[in-house]
Design a protein around this motif. Sequence first.
Motif, PDB file in Angstrom:
ATOM      1  N   ARG A 132      78.659 -42.846 -36.306  1.00  0.00           N
ATOM      2  CA  ARG A 132      79.839 -42.785 -35.364  1.00  0.00           C
ATOM      3  C   ARG A 132      79.787 -44.200 -34.744  1.00  0.00           C
ATOM      4  O   ARG A 132      80.915 -45.018 -34.680  1.00  0.00           O
ATOM      5  CB  ARG A 132      79.760 -41.892 -34.082  1.00  0.00           C
ATOM      6  CG  ARG A 132      80.119 -40.653 -34.719  1.00  0.00           C
ATOM      7  CD  ARG A 132      80.067 -39.350 -33.661  1.00  0.00           C
ATOM      8  NE  ARG A 132      80.662 -38.264 -34.113  1.00  0.00           N
ATOM      9  CZ  ARG A 132      80.914 -37.201 -33.441  1.00  0.00           C
ATOM     10  NH1 ARG A 132      81.094 -37.269 -31.794  1.00  0.00           N
ATOM     11  NH2 ARG A 132      81.317 -35.981 -33.728  1.00  0.00           N
ATOM     12  N   ARG A 133      78.666 -44.704 -34.481  1.00  0.00           N
ATOM     13  CA  ARG A 133      78.639 -46.167 -33.906  1.00  0.00           C
ATOM     14  C   ARG A 133      79.052 -47.274 -34.749  1.00  0.00           C
ATOM     15  O   ARG A 133      79.694 -48.331 -34.363  1.00  0.00           O
ATOM     16  CB  ARG A 133      77.201 -46.327 -33.512  1.00  0.00           C
ATOM     17  CG  ARG A 133      77.027 -47.966 -32.568  1.00  0.00           C
ATOM     18  CD  ARG A 133      75.452 -47.926 -32.144  1.00  0.00           C
ATOM     19  NE  ARG A 133      74.535 -48.343 -33.600  1.00  0.00           N
ATOM     20  CZ  ARG A 133      73.542 -48.865 -33.729  1.00  0.00           C
ATOM     21  NH1 ARG A 133      72.832 -48.892 -32.645  1.00  0.00           N
ATOM     22  NH2 ARG A 133      72.913 -48.894 -34.679  1.00  0.00           N
ATOM     23  N   GLU A 134      78.644 -47.045 -36.103  1.00  0.00           N
ATOM     24  CA  GLU A 134      78.832 -47.999 -37.284  1.00  0.00           C
ATOM     25  C   GLU A 134      80.409 -47.910 -37.317  1.00  0.00           C
ATOM     26  O   GLU A 134      81.138 -48.967 -37.897  1.00  0.00           O
ATOM     27  CB  GLU A 134      78.084 -47.745 -38.527  1.00  0.00           C
ATOM     28  CG  GLU A 134      78.217 -48.804 -39.489  1.00  0.00           C
ATOM     29  CD  GLU A 134      77.953 -50.121 -39.071  1.00  0.00           C
ATOM     30  OE1 GLU A 134      78.549 -51.153 -39.597  1.00  0.00           O
ATOM     31  OE2 GLU A 134      76.948 -50.213 -38.195  1.00  0.00           O
ATOM     32  N   TYR A 135      80.856 -46.890 -37.676  1.00  0.00           N
ATOM     33  CA  TYR A 135      82.642 -46.555 -38.085  1.00  0.00           C
ATOM     34  C   TYR A 135      83.493 -46.129 -37.293  1.00  0.00           C
ATOM     35  O   TYR A 135      84.769 -46.422 -37.247  1.00  0.00           O
ATOM     36  CB  TYR A 135      82.565 -45.680 -39.158  1.00  0.00           C
ATOM     37  CG  TYR A 135      81.794 -45.901 -40.508  1.00  0.00           C
ATOM     38  CD1 TYR A 135      81.761 -47.098 -41.379  1.00  0.00           C
ATOM     39  CD2 TYR A 135      80.349 -45.357 -40.581  1.00  0.00           C
ATOM     40  CE1 TYR A 135      81.263 -47.345 -42.498  1.00  0.00           C
ATOM     41  CE2 TYR A 135      79.530 -45.245 -41.787  1.00  0.00           C
ATOM     42  CZ  TYR A 135      79.963 -46.522 -42.722  1.00  0.00           C
ATOM     43  OH  TYR A 135      79.148 -46.695 -43.908  1.00  0.00           O
ATOM     44  N   GLY A 136      83.046 -45.320 -36.157  1.00  0.00           N
ATOM     45  CA  GLY A 136      84.147 -44.760 -35.351  1.00  0.00           C
ATOM     46  C   GLY A 136      84.033 -43.289 -35.816  1.00  0.00           C
ATOM     47  O   GLY A 136      83.432 -42.670 -36.585  1.00  0.00           O
ATOM     48  N   THR A 137      85.248 -42.527 -35.256  1.00  0.00           N
ATOM     49  CA  THR A 137      85.221 -41.247 -35.420  1.00  0.00           C
ATOM     50  C   THR A 137      87.026 -40.769 -35.356  1.00  0.00           C
ATOM     51  O   THR A 137      87.699 -41.429 -34.843  1.00  0.00           O
ATOM     52  CB  THR A 137      84.756 -40.357 -34.291  1.00  0.00           C
ATOM     53  OG1 THR A 137      85.038 -39.058 -34.393  1.00  0.00           O
ATOM     54  CG2 THR A 137      85.066 -40.815 -32.882  1.00  0.00           C
ATOM     55  N   VAL A 138      87.290 -39.941 -36.336  1.00  0.00           N
ATOM     56  CA  VAL A 138      88.540 -39.484 -36.351  1.00  0.00           C
ATOM     57  C   VAL A 138      89.140 -38.816 -35.419  1.00  0.00           C
ATOM     58  O   VAL A 138      90.176 -38.364 -35.068  1.00  0.00           O
ATOM     59  CB  VAL A 138      88.965 -38.691 -37.781  1.00  0.00           C
ATOM     60  CG1 VAL A 138      88.476 -39.771 -38.953  1.00  0.00           C
ATOM     61  CG2 VAL A 138      87.942 -37.645 -37.874  1.00  0.00           C
ATOM     62  N   THR A 139      88.173 -38.126 -34.119  1.00  0.00           N
ATOM     63  CA  THR A 139      88.611 -37.612 -33.104  1.00  0.00           C
ATOM     64  C   THR A 139      89.201 -38.524 -32.080  1.00  0.00           C
ATOM     65  O   THR A 139      89.509 -38.189 -31.037  1.00  0.00           O
ATOM     66  CB  THR A 139      87.440 -36.813 -32.589  1.00  0.00           C
ATOM     67  OG1 THR A 139      86.222 -37.697 -32.227  1.00  0.00           O
ATOM     68  CG2 THR A 139      86.954 -35.874 -33.668  1.00  0.00           C
ATOM     69  N   ASP A 140      89.175 -40.039 -32.254  1.00  0.00           N
ATOM     70  CA  ASP A 140      89.707 -40.782 -31.376  1.00  0.00           C
ATOM     71  C   ASP A 140      90.914 -41.497 -31.889  1.00  0.00           C
ATOM     72  O   ASP A 140      90.642 -41.945 -33.121  1.00  0.00           O
ATOM     73  CB  ASP A 140      88.563 -41.803 -30.817  1.00  0.00           C
ATOM     74  CG  ASP A 140      89.205 -43.089 -30.471  1.00  0.00           C
ATOM     75  OD1 ASP A 140      89.733 -43.721 -30.817  1.00  0.00           O
ATOM     76  OD2 ASP A 140      88.944 -42.993 -28.928  1.00  0.00           O
ATOM     77  N   SER A 141      91.928 -41.481 -31.492  1.00  0.00           N
ATOM     78  CA  SER A 141      93.258 -41.854 -32.057  1.00  0.00           C
ATOM     79  C   SER A 141      93.132 -43.428 -32.725  1.00  0.00           C
ATOM     80  O   SER A 141      93.768 -43.530 -33.592  1.00  0.00           O
ATOM     81  CB  SER A 141      94.362 -41.516 -31.060  1.00  0.00           C
ATOM     82  OG  SER A 141      94.350 -42.301 -29.894  1.00  0.00           O
ATOM     83  N   VAL A 142      92.672 -44.267 -31.863  1.00  0.00           N
ATOM     84  CA  VAL A 142      92.606 -45.552 -32.158  1.00  0.00           C
ATOM     85  C   VAL A 142      91.671 -45.883 -33.296  1.00  0.00           C
ATOM     86  O   VAL A 142      91.719 -46.415 -34.098  1.00  0.00           O
ATOM     87  CB  VAL A 142      92.189 -46.528 -30.861  1.00  0.00           C
ATOM     88  CG1 VAL A 142      91.932 -47.921 -31.404  1.00  0.00           C
ATOM     89  CG2 VAL A 142      93.210 -46.450 -29.834  1.00  0.00           C
ATOM     90  N   GLU A 143      90.537 -45.181 -33.405  1.00  0.00           N
ATOM     91  CA  GLU A 143      89.362 -45.175 -34.366  1.00  0.00           C
ATOM     92  C   GLU A 143      89.961 -44.619 -35.696  1.00  0.00           C
ATOM     93  O   GLU A 143      89.403 -45.387 -36.656  1.00  0.00           O
ATOM     94  CB  GLU A 143      88.065 -44.583 -33.871  1.00  0.00           C
ATOM     95  CG  GLU A 143      87.403 -45.533 -32.706  1.00  0.00           C
ATOM     96  CD  GLU A 143      86.076 -44.866 -32.136  1.00  0.00           C
ATOM     97  OE1 GLU A 143      85.844 -43.806 -32.632  1.00  0.00           O
ATOM     98  OE2 GLU A 143      85.532 -45.382 -31.247  1.00  0.00           O
ATOM     99  N   PHE A 144      90.633 -43.562 -35.565  1.00  0.00           N
ATOM    100  CA  PHE A 144      91.125 -42.775 -36.654  1.00  0.00           C
ATOM    101  C   PHE A 144      92.118 -43.823 -37.458  1.00  0.00           C
ATOM    102  O   PHE A 144      91.920 -43.931 -38.632  1.00  0.00           O
ATOM    103  CB  PHE A 144      91.982 -41.666 -36.262  1.00  0.00           C
ATOM    104  CG  PHE A 144      93.155 -41.224 -37.461  1.00  0.00           C
ATOM    105  CD1 PHE A 144      92.713 -41.001 -38.516  1.00  0.00           C
ATOM    106  CD2 PHE A 144      94.534 -41.561 -36.938  1.00  0.00           C
ATOM    107  CE1 PHE A 144      93.940 -40.681 -39.565  1.00  0.00           C
ATOM    108  CE2 PHE A 144      95.532 -41.498 -37.809  1.00  0.00           C
ATOM    109  CZ  PHE A 144      95.183 -41.000 -39.016  1.00  0.00           C
ATOM    110  N   ALA A 145      92.910 -44.474 -36.614  1.00  0.00           N
ATOM    111  CA  ALA A 145      93.907 -45.539 -37.201  1.00  0.00           C
ATOM    112  C   ALA A 145      93.473 -46.512 -37.832  1.00  0.00           C
ATOM    113  O   ALA A 145      93.609 -47.110 -39.111  1.00  0.00           O
ATOM    114  CB  ALA A 145      94.914 -45.973 -36.221  1.00  0.00           C
ATOM    115  N   ASN A 146      92.063 -47.034 -37.391  1.00  0.00           N
ATOM    116  CA  ASN A 146      91.271 -48.037 -38.208  1.00  0.00           C
ATOM    117  C   ASN A 146      90.597 -47.657 -39.257  1.00  0.00           C
ATOM    118  O   ASN A 146      90.643 -48.278 -40.497  1.00  0.00           O
ATOM    119  CB  ASN A 146      90.170 -48.688 -37.193  1.00  0.00           C
ATOM    120  CG  ASN A 146      89.609 -49.661 -37.563  1.00  0.00           C
ATOM    121  OD1 ASN A 146      90.159 -50.604 -37.906  1.00  0.00           O
ATOM    122  ND2 ASN A 146      88.288 -49.412 -37.850  1.00  0.00           N
ATOM    123  N   LEU A 147      89.971 -46.554 -39.312  1.00  0.00           N
ATOM    124  CA  LEU A 147      89.610 -45.806 -40.467  1.00  0.00           C
ATOM    125  C   LEU A 147      90.432 -45.575 -41.527  1.00  0.00           C
ATOM    126  O   LEU A 147      90.049 -45.904 -42.820  1.00  0.00           O
ATOM    127  CB  LEU A 147      88.788 -44.673 -40.031  1.00  0.00           C
ATOM    128  CG  LEU A 147      87.622 -44.680 -39.287  1.00  0.00           C
ATOM    129  CD1 LEU A 147      87.361 -43.255 -38.753  1.00  0.00           C
ATOM    130  CD2 LEU A 147      86.453 -45.177 -39.847  1.00  0.00           C
TER     131      LEU A 147
END
Length: 712
Positions: A608-623
């Motif tokens: 989660r520290r490396e990629y982020g998580t799809v449970t966060d809207s901003v991080e989902f958009a990035n992934l």
Amino acid sequence: MSKVLYLLLASLLCYSGIAQNLKYPEAPKENITNAYFGEKVVDPYQWMENPSDPRLESWLVDQKGLTRKYENRRVNSFVFQDQISRVGRTRYDDFNLTANNTDKKYYFKTQFSDSDSPADLYYKIGKDGDYVRLVYAKKLRADKNDDVIITDWEVDPDEKFVIVSVSHSGSDWQEQHVYNLETKEATNDIIKYTRGAGLIWKSNGFYYIRYDKPKEGRELLDRRTGQRICFHRMGTTQDEDQVVYTNPDISGVNSLHYFKSGENEVILSHPIKYRGLWKRTFSTVNMEGESFLPKPFFILPSNTSFDIECIFGDSVVMKTDMNAPKHKIVIALKNEVNKIFEIVPEYMDNLVTVNRLGKDKIAGIYSLNGKYTVLVFDLNGKILKRYSFAEGKKVSGFYADEDQDYAYYYVSSFYHPSIKFRIKLSDLSAEPMGVTTLPFNHENFVTKYVEYISKDSTAIQAYITYDKRLDLSNGDNPCLILGYGGYGHTIEPSYNWENIIWLMNGGILVTPNIRGGGAQGGDWAKAGRKLLKQNAFDDFTACADYLMESGITNPNKIAIIGGSHGGMLVAAVAVQHPEKFKAVVASAGVYDMLRAENFTVSGAAINRREYGTVTDSVEFANLYSYSPYHNLKKGKFPSIMLITGDHDDRVPPLHSYKFLARIQEMYPETTAILKIKENTGHSKFETLDGYYDIASSQYMFLFNELDMDFKR
């Protein structure tokens, strides 16, 4: 040469050019969508996530046949066979083993009895004894199709028993078997449901870390749960083991680790809830009593890294990037909470690691611009000695226990294995130990460290290794760019026989130190992490641009290769810039970035520290913006070989299946094949044949797609 490898190579027919007439098996598509913050994402191959689906089994049989058909088209296979025999199968002494100048009762080694069987464990009594086989790996198979790899062993303080850790078919799941060193017989003490964490002996038993038993059929897919420390008393069953400490984070996101730090002491790294947030904590545990009670001495500050490197009494030496992106050395006191002080400040060079050097010294290994420097300090931080090394060389070792008089270090490169040196600790003088003999002239090769500019004008450095006799200005040199760029990990100049095969045949090996890796410290790693992951892709792509602009090569001669995070990296780069590359080899990569968290370890804190998580809207958009599986576009695509282990429970093979299905659907004229490592996990090879099979397949693919011939 083994029969399997011989048949693989000898059966290859003369053929040149790109593979033709590969008719891809049709993969069924389903009308499946997943919703994320109101956005619907189509996932037609989500059914491939079910390993029991009969459609998947049929599709994989067809894919294996397709790969065999492709591999039966290769020119000069016997030249390659000869090169593997001379280079790949050369055996070297134990260059990378840190020697100990104190006598031990037992010495151990793993050894292959033949190339199509897993390695067995041997031991001997004293330096002058003869090795005898203790563990016959085949006898530990769960079934006839199981391959067993011996991953570790730990002798008890009384030197009567040894715990042997094994993995089945390359899985990260492990089990432990106990052997009596006096009788050479296995005991009935068997431990299951571990993940390779350390074992610590105590009187008549040992501590170990285990998890809940995974659901049958889901061993390679579901997240691990129920992490806890148990104590096993010799002569009892695992069901009788006592749970002494349970990870308070039951979600499985934050894990715990430990190691023995003294005769009766353990240091535990574990999560605790502090003001509503999970914090990582270092604690001591006294093993003399019956209880296992952690006593915290350091709560790590947020968004910083602290790595325990060595311990002197109550002083814990740590490397940290706290207010020091290139890292500095601090000491924490075990008997005082959150009491730390700096002994070595941050330097311009990046601090790679810190090692104990005898009873009162430490060695800091630094790297800057492709050159290593080692500084020896006393425990007050005073510099006692400086060792400097040439560009393009990797340095390791520089370690000695408290009672040792000598330390050893090792110097390697992309084109020669480790060369061993000995340091006399009394005066820190160094001398070489032995001569390395190779079946090729390594002096023909050279490594240069170059600089180029990335998309956002950031300067990036790269190692370029090649035969000095090549014309680097002809614009047609085959180049292989090696990628990783994640988790702060740096690809260093270490020897790999596969690189030699590439270099011997006129190839250029390029290793860029892109953001996301750790070449320039903590900030460099963070600059390619999470929402900044695109920087890593841009840095890697800019490396290809540099090679073309410098007149070294052209898009028809550039191949890219990477494994694990590197597999995802080269796949994402190929999706974003297919016109820049001729061929791609992606191994054990995460390609569906939106569903990765649903399986095994991908939801852990480090990921989660490396990629982020799809449970966060901003991080989902990035992934979603770079997920290889979701961003393929109509047009042309480089030739690609995907490699996966069918027992990989770190990055499940479903990623490779889904990605390949979509590539073959969208680019029917592109060479897109799948190489499956059978009975193998994320990175382990149980047999020599398995290793050489994958190595030969990927290099035949590269030589074929780049229209290269094997040179005699």
